[in-house]
Design a protein around this motif. Structure first.
Motif, PDB file in Angstrom:
ATOM      1  N   LEU A  18       0.886  -1.294  -0.088  1.00 49.49           N
ATOM      2  CA  LEU A  18      -0.139   0.021   0.040  1.00 49.49           C
ATOM      3  C   LEU A  18       0.569   1.402  -0.024  1.00 49.49           C
ATOM      4  N   CYS A  19       2.039   1.164   0.667  1.00 47.71           N
ATOM      5  CA  CYS A  19       2.775   2.429   0.908  1.00 47.71           C
ATOM      6  C   CYS A  19       3.601   2.639  -0.501  1.00 47.71           C
ATOM      7  N   ASP A  20       3.878   1.622  -1.258  1.00 48.38           N
ATOM      8  CA  ASP A  20       4.504   1.634  -2.383  1.00 48.38           C
ATOM      9  C   ASP A  20       3.614   2.235  -3.346  1.00 48.38           C
ATOM     10  N   LEU A  21       2.469   1.648  -3.392  1.00 47.33           N
ATOM     11  CA  LEU A  21       1.363   2.253  -4.253  1.00 47.33           C
ATOM     12  C   LEU A  21       1.143   3.791  -4.113  1.00 47.33           C
ATOM     13  N   GLN A  22       1.106   4.155  -2.885  1.00 49.98           N
ATOM     14  CA  GLN A  22       0.822   5.649  -2.302  1.00 49.98           C
ATOM     15  C   GLN A  22       1.886   6.316  -3.112  1.00 49.98           C
ATOM     16  N   ALA A  23       3.246   5.916  -3.022  1.00 50.57           N
ATOM     17  CA  ALA A  23       4.244   6.698  -3.477  1.00 50.57           C
ATOM     18  C   ALA A  23       4.393   6.680  -4.942  1.00 50.57           C
ATOM     19  N   PHE A  24       3.792   5.873  -5.554  1.00 54.06           N
ATOM     20  CA  PHE A  24       3.773   5.817  -7.008  1.00 54.06           C
ATOM     21  C   PHE A  24       2.807   6.680  -7.507  1.00 54.06           C
ATOM     22  N   THR A  25       1.497   6.806  -6.986  1.00 53.04           N
ATOM     23  CA  THR A  25       0.603   7.661  -7.418  1.00 53.04           C
ATOM     24  C   THR A  25       0.869   8.892  -7.118  1.00 53.04           C
ATOM     25  N   GLU A  26       1.469   9.175  -6.042  1.00 49.80           N
ATOM     26  CA  GLU A  26       1.552  10.542  -5.507  1.00 49.80           C
ATOM     27  C   GLU A  26       2.770  11.198  -6.386  1.00 49.80           C
ATOM     28  N   ARG A  27       3.555  10.415  -7.069  1.00 46.39           N
ATOM     29  CA  ARG A  27       4.499  10.831  -7.968  1.00 46.39           C
ATOM     30  C   ARG A  27       3.832  11.198  -9.452  1.00 46.39           C
ATOM     31  N   TRP A  28       3.012  10.219  -9.794  1.00 44.32           N
ATOM     32  CA  TRP A  28       2.623  10.342 -11.215  1.00 44.32           C
ATOM     33  C   TRP A  28       0.992  10.690 -11.404  1.00 44.32           C
ATOM     34  N   GLY A  29       0.399  10.798 -10.150  1.00 44.14           N
ATOM     35  CA  GLY A  29      -0.849  11.332 -10.011  1.00 44.14           C
ATOM     36  C   GLY A  29      -1.018  12.909 -10.126  1.00 44.14           C
ATOM     37  N   ALA A  30      -2.168  13.317 -10.274  1.00 41.56           N
ATOM     38  CA  ALA A  30      -2.629  14.806 -10.086  1.00 41.56           C
ATOM     39  C   ALA A  30      -3.153  15.185  -9.021  1.00 41.56           C
ATOM     40  N   ASN A  67       0.733  25.052  -8.334  1.00 41.85           N
ATOM     41  CA  ASN A  67       1.995  24.830  -9.256  1.00 41.85           C
ATOM     42  C   ASN A  67       3.136  24.643  -8.449  1.00 41.85           C
ATOM     43  N   GLN A  68       2.857  24.026  -7.464  1.00 43.33           N
ATOM     44  CA  GLN A  68       3.984  23.606  -6.538  1.00 43.33           C
ATOM     45  C   GLN A  68       4.172  22.343  -6.119  1.00 43.33           C
ATOM     46  N   ALA A  69       5.236  21.598  -6.119  1.00 41.67           N
ATOM     47  CA  ALA A  69       5.336  20.212  -5.682  1.00 41.67           C
ATOM     48  C   ALA A  69       5.491  19.984  -4.467  1.00 41.67           C
ATOM     49  N   PRO A  70       4.930  18.708  -3.712  1.00 42.19           N
ATOM     50  CA  PRO A  70       5.023  18.920  -2.288  1.00 42.19           C
ATOM     51  C   PRO A  70       6.140  18.816  -1.811  1.00 42.19           C
ATOM     52  N   GLY A  71       6.459  19.202  -0.306  1.00 42.63           N
ATOM     53  CA  GLY A  71       7.801  19.035   0.312  1.00 42.63           C
ATOM     54  C   GLY A  71       8.203  17.593   0.950  1.00 42.63           C
ATOM     55  N   LEU A  72       7.041  16.998   1.143  1.00 49.43           N
ATOM     56  CA  LEU A  72       6.871  15.639   1.992  1.00 49.43           C
ATOM     57  C   LEU A  72       6.229  14.945   0.929  1.00 49.43           C
ATOM     58  N   VAL A  73       6.536  13.368   0.681  1.00 49.23           N
ATOM     59  CA  VAL A  73       5.691  12.466  -0.058  1.00 49.23           C
ATOM     60  C   VAL A  73       5.746  11.243   0.705  1.00 49.23           C
ATOM     61  N   PRO A  74       4.969  10.140   0.372  1.00 53.12           N
ATOM     62  CA  PRO A  74       5.496   8.896   0.843  1.00 53.12           C
ATOM     63  C   PRO A  74       6.510   8.369   0.257  1.00 53.12           C
ATOM     64  N   THR A  75       7.491   7.692   0.915  1.00 51.51           N
ATOM     65  CA  THR A  75       8.689   7.236   0.266  1.00 51.51           C
ATOM     66  C   THR A  75       8.441   5.585  -0.246  1.00 51.51           C
ATOM     67  N   SER A 106     -10.044  22.346  -3.947  1.00 48.13           N
ATOM     68  CA  SER A 106      -8.717  23.266  -4.002  1.00 48.13           C
ATOM     69  C   SER A 106      -7.772  22.467  -2.971  1.00 48.13           C
ATOM     70  N   SER A 107      -8.206  21.927  -1.688  1.00 45.98           N
ATOM     71  CA  SER A 107      -7.501  21.525  -0.605  1.00 45.98           C
ATOM     72  C   SER A 107      -7.004  20.114  -0.638  1.00 45.98           C
ATOM     73  N   SER A 108      -7.847  19.588  -1.729  1.00 48.33           N
ATOM     74  CA  SER A 108      -7.368  17.921  -1.702  1.00 48.33           C
ATOM     75  C   SER A 108      -5.893  17.787  -2.094  1.00 48.33           C
ATOM     76  N   THR A 109      -5.269  16.639  -1.069  1.00 50.15           N
ATOM     77  CA  THR A 109      -4.024  16.308  -1.274  1.00 50.15           C
ATOM     78  C   THR A 109      -4.035  14.859  -1.952  1.00 50.15           C
ATOM     79  N   GLN A 110      -5.144  14.176  -2.349  1.00 52.03           N
ATOM     80  CA  GLN A 110      -5.441  13.056  -2.879  1.00 52.03           C
ATOM     81  C   GLN A 110      -5.173  12.934  -4.301  1.00 52.03           C
ATOM     82  N   PRO A 111      -4.054  12.086  -4.867  1.00 55.73           N
ATOM     83  CA  PRO A 111      -3.777  12.112  -6.216  1.00 55.73           C
ATOM     84  C   PRO A 111      -4.953  11.450  -6.890  1.00 55.73           C
TER      85      PRO A 111
END
Length: 228
Positions: free
Chosen positions: A17-29, A37-45, A128-133
């Motif tokens: 699940l963590c690996d999937l979250q990291a993948f979708t955080e990287r490639w999802g919108a 127009n700013q990338a996140p400072g912290l992401v799932p590793t 606008s406040s959603s952080t869900q890919p």
């Protein structure tokens, strides 16, 4: 882009699940990233971690450079399940070829991408406040449906019509696609479905409207032969 990302395999381990979250955080919108127009400072590793609060996914600085505007494009090529993917491809196969024939290949490609991008950014404005890919091509596919409605409104297509139970019938495109649009608009309000939080119905509505508006420029006055 219709769906929040989740596992393709159903039941998963925490590490998967963590690996999937990291993948979708990287490639999802992510809506909040798109609007700033700013990338996140912290992401799932991609690593699971145990803490006093319980198991979870380890966060850390990204090891990659994410360009939010390009994430809308990459998100169009990701889907949350085989059902999600095959459903989109079925709609594209049925309705897309007629629209491509009318527009031409290059203009159809540009049309498809414009619908996907406007749907993605339009949805971001509604969350606008959603952080869900968000992933999927449904915003672009909805644009194809909208264009089909205005270009081939009287073409007869197969649809499942609720008459006591669902019956496969050939009906005018305006009826089938009109019903589809009304349902998506209703679901976008959050009523009528338990999956409203995980499906970006507003992106479907926006993509459909954009596709219909762009499709008006490709209408012809002569009668059009239906291939479906």
């Amino acid at each position: 882009m219709p769906a929040a990302a989740h596992s393709l395999a159903g039941s998963t381990t925490l590490a998967q699940l963590c690996d999937l979250q990291a993948f979708t955080e990287r490639w999802g919108a992510v809506p909040s990233e798109l609007l700033r127009n700013q990338a996140p400072g912290l992401v799932p590793t991609g690593r699971a971690v145990l803490s006093p609060q319980g198991p979870g996914c380890l966060l850390g600085p990204p090891s990659y450079h994410k360009v939010p505007v390009l994430s809308v494009l990459t998100a169009m090529f990701l889907h949350s399940s085989w059902t999600h993917l095959l459903g989109n491809m079925l709609f594209l196969a049925i309705f897309g070829n007629n629209i491509e024939d009318r527009m031409g290949r290059l203009r159809f490609l540009l049309f498809y991408l414009v619908c996907g991008y406007v749907a993605g950014y339009g949805f971001a404005l509604t969350a606008s406040s959603s952080t869900q890919p968000l992933i999927g091509a449904s915003g672009a596919i909805a644009g194809v449906l909208g264009a089909y409605l205005v270009i081939f409104p009287r073409a007869r297509v197969w649809g499942l019509i609720p008459v006591l139970f669902f019956l496969p019938l050939r009906v005018p495109a305006w009826l089938m696609l009109g019903m589809w649009f009304v349902l998506q608009a209703f679901y976008s309000t959050g009523y009528g479905t338990a999956q409203a939080a995980s499906v970006a119905y507003a992106a479907h509505v926006i993509g459909f409207v954009v596709g219909a508006l762009l499709g008006l420029g490709f209408r012809r006055t002569r009668r059009v032969r239906s291939d479906w």
